[in-house]
Design an enzyme around this catalytic site. Structure first.
Site: not given
Length: 261
Positions: A122-126
């Protein structure tokens, strides 16, 4: 027995290698389980790590073995700003959130040196549901090459959402020169979309939205197969329950052809 498989390969293979290839555990962990008599071959305990399994033989793990392997499967509600995997300099790994103060429910706090890789990044911005686990069976169920588990996301976008755009998101897009699998995309109104995906390409939803002129301003994963985020607060974590682990494994194999595992 808590885990059962029939070896369907073409040639004999070492038992520890078979367990590792099946996603159960590492070879070193398999050696330890075998030495403790927790692995059975055709119903009989095996104590020799070098023992080979031949086509048609059954392999079983005792409950104690799978309990040990799955002791640290973590469900975390990851906030924005944390990275799920190995961090680059200056980035904060999500495992930093696994403390006694942020834990919900019973269970040990994993040691700081325990390897807990993300099971589906799950990417940093999510934000939202992130599984962290040292359990190879869980990893194979969620991100294995044959897994059919779907993942659900709540997404807020900037831009005009039309029926044509929703249909395009469902079908007809490609990333990196490869067509995407059909996606469940539902317009919830006021710039809110629900995505249900059966694949996890790099930053897939953000890139899909970019292709149709929408900009993602918030992305939250709420479900992986039968496991839901529910009311777990952001920044909090809990242990995956035995029932959830069993449900993940069952759901990932329902539509799959027979295999070695």
């Amino acid at each position: 027995m808590a885990w059962h498989s029939v070896y369907r390969g073409d040639a004999a293979v070492r038992l520890n290698k078979f367990l590792a290839q099946s996603g159960v555990c590492s070879r070193r962990e398999a050696d330890a389980l075998i030495a403790q008599g927790l692995v059975r071959l055709d119903g009989e305990p095996v104590l020799d790590a070098g023992r080979k399994v031949v086509p048609g033989q059954s392999v079983d793990l005792d409950d104690a073995a799978t309990a040990r392997l799955s002791a640290f499967s973590i469900l975390l509600n990851k906030p924005v700003g944390y990275v799920s995997g190995q961090p680059e300099p200056g980035k904060i790994p999500a495992v930093r959130l696994l403390t006694a103060d942020t834990r919900v429910g019973p269970g040990e706090v994993p040691a700081s040196d325990l390897s807990l890789p993300p099971v589906g990044r799950l990417d940093e911005d999510s934000r939202g549901l992130l599984l962290l686990s040292s359990d190879g069976v869980v990893a194979k169920a969620v991100i294995g090459p044959l897994s059919e588990l779907d993942k659900e996301y709540r997404v807020r976008v900037r831009g005009e959402v039309t029926a044509a755009i929703v249909e395009q998101l469902r079908h007809g897009l490609e990333l990196d020169g490869r067509a995407l699998k059909p996606a469940g995309v539902f317009d919830k109104g006021k710039g809110r979309l629900k995505f249900i995906l059966k694949e996890g390409r790099n930053r897939q939803i953000r890139r899909m939205c970019d292709l149709v002129g929408l900009r993602v301003i918030d992305l939250q994963r709420t479900r992986i197969g039968p496991v839901r985020l529910d009311d777990l607060q952001e920044g909090r974590w809990r242990h995956l329950t035995t029932a959830e682990r069993d449900a993940l494994i069952a759901a990932s194999t329902v539509a799959l052809p027979p295999s070695n595992s």
